[in-house]
Scaffold this motif. Structure first.
Motif, PDB file in Angstrom:
ATOM      1  N   GLY A   1      -9.009  49.279 -18.547  1.00 17.12           N
ATOM      2  CA  GLY A   1      -8.793  48.521 -17.305  1.00 17.12           C
ATOM      3  C   GLY A   1      -9.472  49.161 -16.103  1.00 17.12           C
ATOM      4  N   PHE A   2     -10.317  50.092 -16.328  1.00 16.03           N
ATOM      5  CA  PHE A   2     -11.122  50.773 -15.302  1.00 16.03           C
ATOM      6  C   PHE A   2     -12.452  51.138 -15.943  1.00 16.03           C
ATOM      7  N   PRO A   3     -13.584  50.970 -15.269  1.00 12.09           N
ATOM      8  CA  PRO A   3     -13.758  50.362 -13.950  1.00 12.09           C
ATOM      9  C   PRO A   3     -13.663  48.837 -14.003  1.00 12.09           C
ATOM     10  N   ARG A   4     -13.328  48.237 -12.879  1.00 14.51           N
ATOM     11  CA  ARG A   4     -13.248  46.775 -12.777  1.00 14.51           C
ATOM     12  C   ARG A   4     -14.197  46.235 -11.725  1.00 14.51           C
ATOM     13  N   THR A   5     -14.934  47.098 -11.045  1.00 12.68           N
ATOM     14  CA  THR A   5     -15.939  46.657 -10.059  1.00 12.68           C
ATOM     15  C   THR A   5     -17.146  47.596 -10.185  1.00 12.68           C
ATOM     16  N   LEU A   6     -18.275  47.165  -9.633  1.00 10.18           N
ATOM     17  CA  LEU A   6     -19.460  48.024  -9.682  1.00 10.18           C
ATOM     18  C   LEU A   6     -19.249  49.338  -8.917  1.00 10.18           C
ATOM     19  N   PRO A   7     -18.628  49.309  -7.725  1.00 12.82           N
ATOM     20  CA  PRO A   7     -18.378  50.610  -7.065  1.00 12.82           C
ATOM     21  C   PRO A   7     -17.503  51.543  -7.914  1.00 12.82           C
ATOM     22  N   GLN A   8     -16.544  50.972  -8.651  1.00 16.26           N
ATOM     23  CA  GLN A   8     -15.724  51.820  -9.538  1.00 16.26           C
ATOM     24  C   GLN A   8     -16.590  52.406 -10.661  1.00 16.26           C
ATOM     25  N   ALA A   9     -17.525  51.601 -11.169  1.00 11.48           N
ATOM     26  CA  ALA A   9     -18.396  52.094 -12.250  1.00 11.48           C
ATOM     27  C   ALA A   9     -19.275  53.233 -11.741  1.00 11.48           C
ATOM     28  N   ASP A  10     -19.805  53.069 -10.532  1.00 14.48           N
ATOM     29  CA  ASP A  10     -20.634  54.135  -9.957  1.00 14.48           C
ATOM     30  C   ASP A  10     -19.802  55.393  -9.713  1.00 14.48           C
ATOM     31  N   ALA A  11     -18.580  55.196  -9.220  1.00 12.46           N
ATOM     32  CA  ALA A  11     -17.714  56.349  -8.956  1.00 12.46           C
ATOM     33  C   ALA A  11     -17.398  57.085 -10.255  1.00 12.46           C
ATOM     34  N   LEU A  12     -17.170  56.329 -11.323  1.00 18.59           N
ATOM     35  CA  LEU A  12     -16.870  56.970 -12.612  1.00 18.59           C
ATOM     36  C   LEU A  12     -18.067  57.802 -13.079  1.00 18.59           C
ATOM     37  N   ALA A  13     -19.256  57.241 -12.947  1.00 20.48           N
ATOM     38  CA  ALA A  13     -20.457  57.981 -13.365  1.00 20.48           C
ATOM     39  C   ALA A  13     -20.555  59.299 -12.593  1.00 20.48           C
ATOM     40  N   ASP A  14     -20.287  59.241 -11.288  1.00 18.09           N
ATOM     41  CA  ASP A  14     -20.353  60.455 -10.467  1.00 18.09           C
ATOM     42  C   ASP A  14     -19.280  61.464 -10.878  1.00 18.09           C
ATOM     43  N   LEU A  15     -18.065  60.961 -11.084  1.00 20.79           N
ATOM     44  CA  LEU A  15     -16.968  61.868 -11.453  1.00 20.79           C
ATOM     45  C   LEU A  15     -17.260  62.564 -12.774  1.00 20.79           C
TER      46      LEU A  15
ATOM     47  N   ARG B   1      -6.040  36.295 -12.210  1.00 18.08           N
ATOM     48  CA  ARG B   1      -6.621  37.545 -12.719  1.00 18.08           C
ATOM     49  C   ARG B   1      -7.949  37.283 -13.421  1.00 18.08           C
ATOM     50  N   LEU B   2      -8.027  36.117 -14.085  1.00 23.29           N
ATOM     51  CA  LEU B   2      -9.270  35.761 -14.774  1.00 23.29           C
ATOM     52  C   LEU B   2     -10.377  35.492 -13.749  1.00 23.29           C
ATOM     53  N   MET B   3     -10.010  34.864 -12.640  1.00 23.32           N
ATOM     54  CA  MET B   3     -10.976  34.608 -11.570  1.00 23.32           C
ATOM     55  C   MET B   3     -11.503  35.944 -11.030  1.00 23.32           C
ATOM     56  N   GLU B   4     -10.611  36.875 -10.803  1.00 24.38           N
ATOM     57  CA  GLU B   4     -11.024  38.203 -10.334  1.00 24.38           C
ATOM     58  C   GLU B   4     -11.935  38.850 -11.378  1.00 24.38           C
ATOM     59  N   TYR B   5     -11.590  38.671 -12.645  1.00 25.04           N
ATOM     60  CA  TYR B   5     -12.397  39.250 -13.723  1.00 25.04           C
ATOM     61  C   TYR B   5     -13.822  38.701 -13.668  1.00 25.04           C
ATOM     62  N   TYR B   6     -13.939  37.373 -13.552  1.00 23.50           N
ATOM     63  CA  TYR B   6     -15.293  36.802 -13.563  1.00 23.50           C
ATOM     64  C   TYR B   6     -16.078  37.154 -12.320  1.00 23.50           C
ATOM     65  N   LYS B   7     -15.399  37.198 -11.172  1.00 20.58           N
ATOM     66  CA  LYS B   7     -16.128  37.500  -9.937  1.00 20.58           C
ATOM     67  C   LYS B   7     -16.531  38.959  -9.843  1.00 20.58           C
ATOM     68  N   LYS B   8     -15.636  39.846 -10.227  1.00 19.98           N
ATOM     69  CA  LYS B   8     -15.852  41.263  -9.920  1.00 19.98           C
ATOM     70  C   LYS B   8     -16.088  42.177 -11.124  1.00 19.98           C
ATOM     71  N   THR B   9     -15.496  41.832 -12.274  1.00 21.86           N
ATOM     72  CA  THR B   9     -15.574  42.756 -13.413  1.00 21.86           C
ATOM     73  C   THR B   9     -16.667  42.379 -14.416  1.00 21.86           C
ATOM     74  N   SER B  10     -16.837  41.074 -14.659  1.00 20.50           N
ATOM     75  CA  SER B  10     -17.805  40.683 -15.693  1.00 20.50           C
ATOM     76  C   SER B  10     -19.241  41.158 -15.403  1.00 20.50           C
ATOM     77  N   PRO B  11     -19.648  41.360 -14.118  1.00 17.83           N
ATOM     78  CA  PRO B  11     -20.996  41.921 -13.911  1.00 17.83           C
ATOM     79  C   PRO B  11     -21.196  43.287 -14.585  1.00 17.83           C
ATOM     80  N   LEU B  12     -20.090  43.963 -14.894  1.00 22.77           N
ATOM     81  CA  LEU B  12     -20.221  45.280 -15.539  1.00 22.77           C
ATOM     82  C   LEU B  12     -20.808  45.157 -16.948  1.00 22.77           C
ATOM     83  N   ILE B  13     -20.653  43.975 -17.554  1.00 21.60           N
ATOM     84  CA  ILE B  13     -21.216  43.799 -18.900  1.00 21.60           C
ATOM     85  C   ILE B  13     -22.734  43.939 -18.830  1.00 21.60           C
ATOM     86  N   GLY B  14     -23.345  43.264 -17.854  1.00 22.58           N
ATOM     87  CA  GLY B  14     -24.790  43.373 -17.679  1.00 22.58           C
ATOM     88  C   GLY B  14     -25.210  44.772 -17.251  1.00 22.58           C
TER      89      GLY B  14
END
Ligand code: ADP
Ligand code: ADP
Ligand code: ZN
Length: 213
Positions: free
Chosen positions: A84-98, A171-184
């Motif tokens: 359930g993390f990361p769920r946004t691109l900034p979270q993904a970048d933060a994880l990479a840095d951490l 929650r699904l709307m949030e998933y498609y707007k903010k989280t699904s870009p992480l797949i790409g």
């Protein structure tokens, strides 16, 4: 080995994470669980988090990144499962840095592919053992004895207030707007591995094991 389990609400992330904890001594880092704990803390942060979660929206990146940062400083055991993390691109970048700041790597991002149509049934049938956290389902994964946890014998089964159809839509709307870009994003990084999340729980376990081995 550190991995991400990626997928919409109800995809089976928590179910698979628990299996990896049992079989591979990994540590499950579920931001949803951490936030549910924070909301019972009686702090201002807890009240803000409760409000946002009840609306089915995402909590701010700052809060969840802070929670993850703390955990990464602790015991690493067989590696981390980010559930359930990361769920946004900034979270993904933060994880990479951490991870890079502690010399760790991200070894795989496992996308659990499911049909949206299956998610309502998954979410509305979900309950968990309040004592050990085992995840059950009214139809697909009942305890052997009704009301008694197979794992710990506890009888304190719980349902989440947000596990209803209206909240799932949000929650699904949030998933498609903010989280699904992480797949790409992870595909482009060469880290994405997809498994069929509609298969039976045991078969999904095998598919994930095949990716990890
Ligand atoms: P699910 O099992 O339905 O995928 P979770 O337990 O992971 O849900 O998350 C429950 C709620 O907690 C989310 O709807 C959201 O409000 C919040 N949340 C969990 N993880 C995050 C995150 N990484 N970023 C922002 N909000 C989060
Ligand atoms: P997530 O953590 O992605 O929100 P969960 O692991 O909590 O998803 O699973 C959601 C619900 O679906 C639970 O009730 C769980 O028992 C059930 N479930 C999980 N995986 C499967 C599966 N492969 N087949 C059928 N039901 C499943
Ligand atoms: Zn239990």
């Amino acid at each position: 080995m550190n991995i991400i389990l990626l997928g919409p609400p109800g995809a089976g992330k928590g179910t698979q994470a628990r299996h990896l904890v049992e079989t591979r001594n990994m540590i499950q880092l579920s931001t949803g669980d951490m936030l549910r704990e924070a909301r019972t803390s009686g702090t201002e942060m807890g009240r803000v988090v409760a409000n946002v979660m009840d609306r089915g929206e995402l909590v701010t990146d700052e809060i969840v990144i802070g929670l993850i940062r703390e955990k990464l400083e602790g015991d690493k055991a067989g590696g981390f499962i980010f559930d359930g993390f990361p769920r946004t691109l900034p979270q993904a970048d933060a994880l990479a840095d951490l991870l890079s700041s502690t010399g760790e790597t991200l070894d795989a991002v496992i996308e659990m592919q499911v049909d949206d149509a299956a998610l309502v049934a998954r979410i509305t049938g979900r309950f968990t053992c309040g004592d050990c956290g085992e995840v059950y389902h009214d139809v697909t994964h009942r305890p052997t004895v009704d009301g008694v946890c197979d794992k710990c014998g506890g009888t304190n089964m719980k349902r989440r207030a947000d596990d209803n159809e209206d909240s799932l839509r949000q929650r699904l709307m949030e998933y498609y707007k903010k989280t699904s870009p992480l797949i790409g994003y992870y595909y482009a990084k060469g880290q994405l591995r997809s498994v069929d999340g509609l298969a039976e729980i045991g078969d999904v376990q095998k598919a994930i094991a095949a990716v990890l081995d």
